[in-house]
Design a protein around this motif. Sequence first.
Motif, short mmCIF file in Angstrom:
data_model
loop_
_atom_site.label_atom_id
_atom_site.label_comp_id
_atom_site.label_asym_id
_atom_site.label_seq_id
_atom_site.Cartn_x
_atom_site.Cartn_y
_atom_site.Cartn_z
N GLY A 1 0.82 -1.20 0.00
CA GLY A 1 0.00 0.00 0.00
C GLY A 1 0.85 1.24 0.00
O GLY A 1 2.06 1.18 0.26
N PRO A 2 0.26 2.38 -0.32
CA PRO A 2 1.03 3.62 -0.38
C PRO A 2 1.54 4.04 1.00
O PRO A 2 1.06 3.55 2.02
CB PRO A 2 0.02 4.65 -0.92
CG PRO A 2 -1.33 4.05 -0.67
CD PRO A 2 -1.16 2.58 -0.65
N ASN A 3 2.52 4.94 0.99
CA ASN A 3 3.04 5.48 2.25
C ASN A 3 1.93 6.09 3.08
O ASN A 3 1.04 6.74 2.55
CB ASN A 3 4.08 6.57 1.97
CG ASN A 3 5.41 5.96 1.57
OD1 ASN A 3 5.75 4.88 2.04
ND2 ASN A 3 6.12 6.65 0.69
N GLY A 4 2.00 5.86 4.38
CA GLY A 4 1.03 6.50 5.27
C GLY A 4 -0.33 5.83 5.26
O GLY A 4 -1.29 6.35 5.83
N ALA A 5 -0.42 4.65 4.64
CA ALA A 5 -1.71 3.98 4.57
C ALA A 5 -2.09 3.32 5.89
O ALA A 5 -3.25 3.04 6.14
CB ALA A 5 -1.68 2.94 3.47
N GLY A 6 -1.05 3.05 6.73
CA GLY A 6 -1.32 2.41 8.01
C GLY A 6 -0.73 1.02 8.12
O GLY A 6 -1.06 0.27 9.03
N ASP B 1 7.68 -6.47 9.30
CA ASP B 1 7.40 -5.09 8.95
C ASP B 1 8.53 -4.52 8.08
O ASP B 1 9.58 -4.15 8.60
CB ASP B 1 7.22 -4.26 10.23
CG ASP B 1 6.75 -2.84 9.93
OD1 ASP B 1 6.42 -2.56 8.76
OD2 ASP B 1 6.70 -2.03 10.87
N GLU B 2 8.28 -4.46 6.81
CA GLU B 2 9.28 -3.94 5.84
C GLU B 2 10.67 -4.50 6.08
O GLU B 2 11.65 -3.79 6.05
CB GLU B 2 9.30 -2.40 5.88
CG GLU B 2 7.94 -1.84 5.51
CD GLU B 2 8.00 -0.37 5.11
OE1 GLU B 2 9.08 0.12 4.77
OE2 GLU B 2 6.94 0.27 5.13
N THR B 3 10.70 -5.81 6.31
CA THR B 3 11.98 -6.47 6.54
C THR B 3 12.89 -6.33 5.32
O THR B 3 14.10 -6.32 5.43
CB THR B 3 11.73 -7.95 6.88
OG1 THR B 3 10.98 -7.99 8.09
CG2 THR B 3 13.02 -8.72 7.08
N THR C 1 5.17 -4.84 3.03
CA THR C 1 6.25 -4.42 2.14
C THR C 1 5.78 -3.36 1.14
O THR C 1 4.60 -3.22 0.86
CB THR C 1 6.84 -5.63 1.38
OG1 THR C 1 7.89 -5.17 0.53
CG2 THR C 1 5.80 -6.33 0.51
N HIS C 2 6.75 -2.62 0.65
CA HIS C 2 6.50 -1.65 -0.42
C HIS C 2 6.69 -2.27 -1.78
O HIS C 2 6.21 -1.79 -2.77
CB HIS C 2 7.52 -0.51 -0.32
CG HIS C 2 7.09 0.59 0.58
ND1 HIS C 2 5.99 1.35 0.32
CD2 HIS C 2 7.61 1.06 1.72
CE1 HIS C 2 5.86 2.26 1.28
NE2 HIS C 2 6.83 2.09 2.15
N TYR C 3 7.54 -3.33 -1.78
CA TYR C 3 8.06 -3.77 -3.07
C TYR C 3 7.66 -5.19 -3.42
O TYR C 3 7.76 -6.10 -2.60
CB TYR C 3 9.59 -3.67 -3.07
CG TYR C 3 10.07 -2.30 -2.71
CD1 TYR C 3 9.91 -1.25 -3.62
CD2 TYR C 3 10.60 -2.04 -1.47
CE1 TYR C 3 10.31 0.03 -3.28
CE2 TYR C 3 11.01 -0.77 -1.12
CZ TYR C 3 10.87 0.27 -2.03
OH TYR C 3 11.26 1.52 -1.69
N GLN C 4 7.29 -5.35 -4.65
CA GLN C 4 6.92 -6.64 -5.17
C GLN C 4 8.12 -7.60 -5.14
O GLN C 4 7.94 -8.81 -5.00
CB GLN C 4 6.40 -6.44 -6.61
CG GLN C 4 5.87 -7.67 -7.28
CD GLN C 4 7.00 -8.40 -7.98
OE1 GLN C 4 8.00 -7.79 -8.37
NE2 GLN C 4 6.86 -9.70 -8.12
N GLY D 1 1.08 1.06 -9.90
CA GLY D 1 1.02 1.89 -8.69
C GLY D 1 -0.31 1.69 -7.99
O GLY D 1 -1.03 0.72 -8.26
N TYR D 2 -0.65 2.64 -7.12
CA TYR D 2 -1.87 2.47 -6.33
C TYR D 2 -3.00 3.40 -6.75
O TYR D 2 -4.12 3.27 -6.31
CB TYR D 2 -1.57 2.70 -4.83
CG TYR D 2 -0.58 1.71 -4.28
CD1 TYR D 2 -0.98 0.41 -3.97
CD2 TYR D 2 0.76 2.06 -4.10
CE1 TYR D 2 -0.07 -0.51 -3.48
CE2 TYR D 2 1.68 1.15 -3.61
CZ TYR D 2 1.26 -0.12 -3.30
OH TYR D 2 2.15 -1.03 -2.83
N ASP D 3 -2.64 4.36 -7.60
CA ASP D 3 -3.62 5.41 -7.92
C ASP D 3 -4.93 4.87 -8.49
O ASP D 3 -6.01 5.33 -8.15
CB ASP D 3 -3.02 6.43 -8.90
CG ASP D 3 -2.02 7.33 -8.19
OD1 ASP D 3 -1.90 7.18 -6.94
OD2 ASP D 3 -1.39 8.17 -8.85
#
Lengths: 247, 444
Positions: free
Chosen positions: A34-39, A170-172, A202-205, A240-242
């Motif tokens: 998910g995008p930054n700040g999504a929780g 968490d974003e290991t 994670t942020h990344y695939q 992206g997430y848009d």
Amino acid sequence: MLSIKNLHASVEDKEILKGLNLEVKAGEVHAIMGPNGAGKSSLASVLAGRENYEVTEGTVTLDGKDILELAPEDRAREGVFLAFQYPIEIPGVSNINFLKTAMNEIRTYRGEAPLTAKEFLQRSREKQELVEFDAKLVNRSLNEGFSGGEKKRNEIFQLAMLEPKLAILDETDSGLDIDALRIVSRGVNKLRGGNNAFILITHYQRLLDYIVPDFVHVLADGKIIKTGGKELALELEEKGYDWLTKN
Amino acid sequence: MMTKQLESPLFESLASQYDMLILQNQDSTKTYRTEAMEAFRKLGFPSVKNEEWRFTNILPVVKTNYELPATTTVDAEQINKAQELISNTYSKLFAEDEVYRLVLINGVFVTSLSRLPEQQGVHLCEIKEATEQAAFQEHFGKILNIKDNAFAALNSAMYQDGVFISVEQNVIVEKPIHIIKVILAEQAMMQQSRDLFVVGKSAALNVVESYLTDIAQPVFLNAAAEVVLAENATFNHYDIQKSDANLRIIQRTEAAQKKHSNYSNYTFTLPGASFVRNNLALHLNDDEVQSHLYGLYLTADSQLVDNHTEVHHKMPRGESNQLYKGIVMDKSKAVFNGKIFVYEDAQKTNAFQQSNNVLFSEQATVNAKPQLEIFADDVKCSHGTTIGQLNKEALFYLKSRGIGETQAKQLMVKAFAFDVAEKIQIPALRSYVEGLIETEMESR
């Protein structure tokens, strides 16, 4: 295993999680993107019991037991493990003593006898090998002077030692070079089993090429807005997430 | 001026005791004692209006009516008691052949319990027996600042016992000397001891001081020590303050260092003595002197532990390194006041000071005050003081691994304290001190 229903949580009166639902069964690996700040990290913190998060609504149960009522240490003893995004350095506390204390407190909670020194060492050696963790680091102060990659690998080593039911990573993967990422992923894959479950934040695939998830969820604005299989991650990487958040 | 002094009946009884003592005094210290008494009369007992005593109220210490022992002798029963205390407390500290041992009961040497060095060039005796020794005559009373320090002045006027150790040049005292100060008293008692340590050129000495007490009433120890390091001398000086709530300690240790000498002071205070004021003053009187000051105070109950340090960099290229750490528990109070003076001639000085405190309870208090006065322009000096709670993120990390709140705190406190304990250079002493910290933390 884990059942999250309509979870609302806030930090300093700011609502971060806004009605989140998630079901995780034994043997499954769930990725949350998910995008930054999504929780995303907030979800990890709430599950582990970080102090400054206040749950205002909803329930979280682990094998039917309400964990929101429990102190962080009791959640850990019930089988929740959080691999920290930023593992803390604690000078003077040796890695190995820390783990021994943790293991024995967990065992005592479960009504098991503490491990003997020999059993503990044997297990420690086995797990070091399993997750490819440098023996030299085991005897050092907890994370003190460790590189970013070493810290993350130490999290996986602890995970291997403590054998939790539910592990939240968490974003290991963030900040890891490709070799470290491979080692961490290999460790996690070896630890996967029918009795435990993983949540990968994670942020990344890229991480999901190495640890293949059963489900991919998109978390945006405090809620899960889309769930799919591993192919969803590829789609997110591309688009992206848009396209999901704009409607 | 008067408001800076405390009125106390103890003052009067000390004054009359002094008059008796000086009449009987036959040795060369008479002039010094007379001057010191004058200084004490002028200074009086300091009140909290005196800046140096702002956070430390001595009223509870000086209002007790102490017995002032005129002569001290030791009987067989006391020796047995001391022996019992020693074997109960220190059996695990040092193996017999690891250290020399000097035992004093209420200030009196007890040779039957001691194991003294027989090495050539090491002179060790009671301070009153030392007046004819060259090292005594050269240094005694020359280092201690009695002009500004009431208790040091009082000690100088009235001390009756203490230890004199002098090590001749090039002599390395192979084993540490453990000075065990046994205090046995049924009545409230005041004891004043005075030590002089002289370490000759290129000589080396390790001294460990500690207390053992069996006291039913308050005992006030007003101690002073002078330390001399000749050129290239090394002295590691340990003071392990663990004792009884009835014990009150005020002490001043003052050291003078010559070129290339290295003095390390380790002052570790554990729960016990209800009142402790340590004054440590170092004079880096020569080129390229090194000094280390390590302090740890783990305070509990309603203890008051006050550490005042002064480091006087007087000559170029000196290096001083100071690390004091405190864990303040229960209703206890800790004071740290560290002064560094860099005099005009002391160019290229490196002076560091660090004081870290952890408040372990809501009712605990810390007053920390670093002071730097620098009159040279090419120096490196730094100081840092922290007072805080335990790091919450670190606590959370430990708890998230299943470690309970109490255990987690203990782990962190031990880690915090071991940072100083690891500076101890005698392995047996280091593990002994670590054990003391561990036991204290686990009993909480």
